[in-house]
Design a protein around this motif. Structure first.
Motif, short mmCIF file in Angstrom:
data_model
loop_
_atom_site.label_atom_id
_atom_site.label_comp_id
_atom_site.label_asym_id
_atom_site.label_seq_id
_atom_site.Cartn_x
_atom_site.Cartn_y
_atom_site.Cartn_z
N ALA A 146 0.82 -1.20 0.00
CA ALA A 146 0.00 0.00 0.00
C ALA A 146 0.86 1.25 0.00
O ALA A 146 0.52 2.25 -0.67
CB ALA A 146 -0.94 -0.01 1.21
N HIS A 147 1.97 1.23 0.73
CA HIS A 147 2.85 2.41 0.77
C HIS A 147 3.48 2.64 -0.60
O HIS A 147 3.51 3.79 -1.10
CB HIS A 147 3.92 2.20 1.83
CG HIS A 147 4.90 3.32 1.89
ND1 HIS A 147 4.58 4.59 2.36
CD2 HIS A 147 6.22 3.40 1.51
CE1 HIS A 147 5.63 5.38 2.30
NE2 HIS A 147 6.64 4.68 1.78
N ARG A 148 3.97 1.58 -1.23
CA ARG A 148 4.59 1.74 -2.55
C ARG A 148 3.57 2.25 -3.57
O ARG A 148 3.87 3.17 -4.35
CB ARG A 148 5.16 0.39 -3.02
CG ARG A 148 6.35 -0.10 -2.24
CD ARG A 148 7.04 -1.23 -3.01
NE ARG A 148 6.12 -2.31 -3.34
CZ ARG A 148 5.92 -3.39 -2.58
NH1 ARG A 148 6.58 -3.50 -1.43
NH2 ARG A 148 5.09 -4.34 -2.97
N GLU A 149 2.39 1.68 -3.56
CA GLU A 149 1.38 2.09 -4.54
C GLU A 149 0.89 3.51 -4.29
O GLU A 149 0.61 4.25 -5.24
CB GLU A 149 0.20 1.10 -4.51
CG GLU A 149 0.51 -0.24 -5.12
CD GLU A 149 0.88 -0.10 -6.59
OE1 GLU A 149 0.12 0.57 -7.34
OE2 GLU A 149 1.92 -0.65 -6.99
N TYR A 150 0.78 3.90 -3.03
CA TYR A 150 0.32 5.27 -2.75
C TYR A 150 1.35 6.28 -3.23
O TYR A 150 0.99 7.34 -3.79
CB TYR A 150 0.07 5.44 -1.26
CG TYR A 150 -0.47 6.81 -0.91
CD1 TYR A 150 -1.81 7.12 -1.10
CD2 TYR A 150 0.37 7.81 -0.40
CE1 TYR A 150 -2.31 8.37 -0.79
CE2 TYR A 150 -0.12 9.06 -0.10
CZ TYR A 150 -1.46 9.34 -0.30
OH TYR A 150 -1.95 10.59 -0.01
N VAL A 151 2.61 5.97 -3.03
CA VAL A 151 3.66 6.88 -3.52
C VAL A 151 3.61 6.97 -5.03
O VAL A 151 3.70 8.07 -5.62
CB VAL A 151 5.04 6.39 -3.04
CG1 VAL A 151 6.15 7.20 -3.71
CG2 VAL A 151 5.16 6.50 -1.53
N ARG A 152 3.45 5.82 -5.69
CA ARG A 152 3.38 5.83 -7.16
C ARG A 152 2.16 6.60 -7.66
O ARG A 152 2.27 7.43 -8.57
CB ARG A 152 3.35 4.38 -7.67
CG ARG A 152 3.32 4.26 -9.18
CD ARG A 152 3.18 2.81 -9.61
NE ARG A 152 1.88 2.27 -9.24
CZ ARG A 152 0.77 2.43 -9.96
NH1 ARG A 152 0.79 3.16 -11.09
NH2 ARG A 152 -0.36 1.88 -9.58
N LEU A 153 1.01 6.33 -7.06
CA LEU A 153 -0.21 7.00 -7.50
C LEU A 153 -0.17 8.50 -7.23
O LEU A 153 -0.62 9.31 -8.06
CB LEU A 153 -1.42 6.38 -6.80
CG LEU A 153 -1.76 4.94 -7.20
CD1 LEU A 153 -2.81 4.37 -6.27
CD2 LEU A 153 -2.23 4.88 -8.66
N SER A 154 0.39 8.89 -6.10
CA SER A 154 0.47 10.32 -5.78
C SER A 154 1.44 11.03 -6.71
O SER A 154 1.20 12.18 -7.12
CB SER A 154 0.89 10.50 -4.33
OG SER A 154 2.16 9.91 -4.09
N MET A 155 2.53 10.35 -7.09
CA MET A 155 3.48 10.96 -8.03
C MET A 155 2.84 11.11 -9.41
O MET A 155 3.04 12.13 -10.08
CB MET A 155 4.73 10.10 -8.12
CG MET A 155 5.60 10.14 -6.87
SD MET A 155 7.05 9.07 -6.97
CE MET A 155 7.94 9.82 -8.33
N GLU A 156 2.06 10.11 -9.83
CA GLU A 156 1.39 10.23 -11.12
C GLU A 156 0.38 11.38 -11.10
O GLU A 156 0.27 12.14 -12.08
CB GLU A 156 0.67 8.92 -11.44
CG GLU A 156 1.61 7.77 -11.78
CD GLU A 156 0.85 6.50 -12.08
OE1 GLU A 156 -0.41 6.51 -11.95
OE2 GLU A 156 1.49 5.50 -12.42
N GLU A 157 -0.34 11.52 -10.00
CA GLU A 157 -1.32 12.60 -9.91
C GLU A 157 -0.63 13.95 -9.88
O GLU A 157 -1.10 14.92 -10.51
CB GLU A 157 -2.17 12.40 -8.66
CG GLU A 157 -3.31 13.41 -8.54
CD GLU A 157 -4.22 13.12 -7.36
OE1 GLU A 157 -5.08 13.97 -7.05
OE2 GLU A 157 -4.05 12.06 -6.73
#
Length: 539
Positions: free
Chosen positions: A507-518
């Motif tokens: 969840a931490h890795r995906e949240y960082v990835r998704l927030s960077m994309e946004e």
């Protein structure tokens, strides 16, 4: 002593042949003949022993002692005669019975009273067993009740008419020691008539005078949330608590402008709670399941921590964000339903068709969508939690049901081979060096060490820390290849903080990835807007 002072009839009454030591004289001859009786009595009085007896009786009479005129001693008297009369005194009274002689007491005791006396003497005294079962819980001790009463009086002192729902939060925390976001649920439980106000007496009756005061917090929460006619909690019972949490928690204040995401956040939290706690999977959370979980402790942490993302269990907004975004990416038509083709795209097509078919056959969990061949958001939450954290017991149970084709509770080599065949085919298509099933089977047996050779049970999987890797070998090619290559970055992460679960790291890795994309998307949109503004500015 003059014989004439005694009447004739009295003399005859005292003339007993046994007293006069004249056994040869019959009493029938003495009674009708008064003259003979008087002569014999006179002769008896002239004897020395009789004189001594009379004198002794006179002394006893003067001294106030009881007189025994018939007392005849069989032992030697003062003169040493074998048949002399003596003054025999009674034996001393027993110290335990100074008022009643032993003879009198024996005559008054009946056989029934004697039997009851023996029974009391032989049987041990029975101690009164204190009450240990209370149908509605043990009543509160007086000291605890007085302490609670003093706090209640203090809080209701300035509100004699009662407290409204927005004023009840302090009572929930200070008196009941419950998380503050239980205030509305507790208020409505007391205000059953929906007056909109809770008086001091009403709260005192519900909390202090009932068994609620002595219950543990898990039981208190259970009694507050459940419906009166039920012995379990449903997902709908948690909605009032989540609604108040969203309305009052500072870490969720930014969601107040988006009610649709507030609703989805609450649903996700409830689904996560039931995924981990409701082990039977029937949607009915029992008191025993609640007590065995860490939910109450986590709720207390949520009430004390302003940053909601620090609470990784159940309530983290970042975890909700990852789950919802993953679902939204797969739900191309945005009808909040997923089919087989949608789910096969999960994780860059990491799953095999065979395992996806097993999921849609509703073997691990019956779908809540009520639409044929469609998975709802709730079903997806269960799936993603099981897929990304295969070390947890709910996940092991989820995937064990998928692999157990015949449902007999045992995994055989043929069942393992059925799912691994598609993995071999995918490796060949990707020009990867295939690993034979025989080698894989030996590796699985080494990791699990089953109790019975040739059979793997759910109990065997729960005993091993490497069980999650077995499922990745069978149907998740990406994670299987990562396990074979032993990614040093992942190994370093696990050693850095062993308290984090596989789900926490994902969840931490995906949240960082998704927030960077946004952020990058927002930045690109911002640059376009600024570029357009710069072009239009001169005009």
């Amino acid at each position: 002593m003059d014989i004439d002072t005694v009447g004739g009839n009295d003399v005859v009454s005292y003339l007993d042949p046994e007293l006069l030591h004249l056994p040869e004289v019959s009493s029938f001859e003495l009674k009708p003949t008064t003259q003979i009786a008087e002569e014999l009595f006179s002769q008896w009085l002239s004897q020395p022993d009789t004189s001594r007896l009379v004198k002794s009786l006179i002394r006893d009479a003067k001294a106030g002692l009881p007189i025994n005129a018939h007392g005849i001693s069989s032992s030697a008297g003062a003169g040493g005669g074998s048949n002399s009369l003596t003054n025999v005194s009674p034996p001393p009274l027993s110290p335990r019975s100074s008022c009643v002689s032993p003879r009198t007491s024996k005559q008054k005791i009946s056989p029934f009273s004697l039997a009851s006396t023996r029974k009391l003497a032989t049987e041990p005294a029975q101690e009164a067993i204190p009450q240990f079962y209370f149908q509605h819980g043990r009543p509160p001790a007086n000291e605890l009740k007085e302490q609670c009463l003093s706090r209640i009086n203090l809080l209701f002192n300035n509100n004699l008419d009662g407290l409204h729902i927005d004023e009840f939060k302090l009572v929930t925390r200070e008196v009941c020691k419950l998380p503050s976001f239980f205030s509305s649920a507790l208020f409505r439980r007391i205000d059953v008539e929906c007056y909109g106000i809770v008086t001091r007496d009403a709260f005192l009756k519900y909390w202090a005078e009932s068994s609620m005061l002595t219950m543990d917090m898990a039981t208190q929460v259970f009694e507050i949330l459940k419906q009166p006619n039920r012995r379990y909690l449903t997902k709908a019972d948690f909605k009032p608590v989540l609604e108040e949490l969203l309305a009052t928690h500072p870490g969720l204040e930014f969601l107040q402008g988006t009610p649709e995401f507030q609703e989805k956040y609450a649903e996700t939290v409830i689904y996560r709670i039931f995924y981990y706690i409701n082990r039977s999977g029937n949607g009915r959370l029992t008191l025993r399941e609640l007590k065995r979980s860490n939910l109450i402790f986590v709720m207390q942490q949520v009430d004390e921590e302003e940053e909601i993302n620090k609470i990784l269990r159940y309530f983290s907004y970042e975890h909700f964000y990852v789950i919802y975004c993953k679902f939204w990416e797969l739900d191309t038509d945005h009808d909040y339903l997923l089919d087989r083709e949608n789910l096969i795209r999960y994780g860059n097509h990491c799953l095999t068709y065979r395992i996806v078919d097993r999921i849609f056959s509703q073997v691990p969990k019956k779908f809540s969508s009520n639409v044929e061949g469609k998975m709802s958001y709730e079903d997806f939450v269960y799936f993603i939690l099981a897929e990304e954290d295969k070390s947890s017991e709910p996940s092991l149970e989820y995937w064990f049901k998928c692999i157990d084709l015949d449902g007999n509770g045992v995994l055989t080599s043929s069942e393992l081979q059925y799912f691994y065949e598609e993995q071999l085919h995918r490796m060949s298509c990707m020009s990867q060096e295939p690993v034979l099933f025989e080698d894989i089977l030996c590796q699985i047996v080494d990791m699990i060490s089953p109790e019975r050779e040739g059979y793997i049970t759910l109990h065997d999987l729960k005993r091993s820390k490497l069980s999650g890797n077995i499922f990745n070998i069978l149907f998740n090619l990406n994670k299987f290849m990562a396990f074979e290559s032993r990614d040093p970055f992942l190994i370093h992460q696990e050693r850095e903080d062993p308290t984090l679960t596989e789900w926490d790291r994902f969840a931490h890795r995906e949240y960082v990835r998704l927030s960077m994309e946004e952020d990058s998307e927002a930045a690109s949109n911002g640059n376009v807007e600024s570029w357009e503004e710069s072009l239009e500015a001169p005009f």
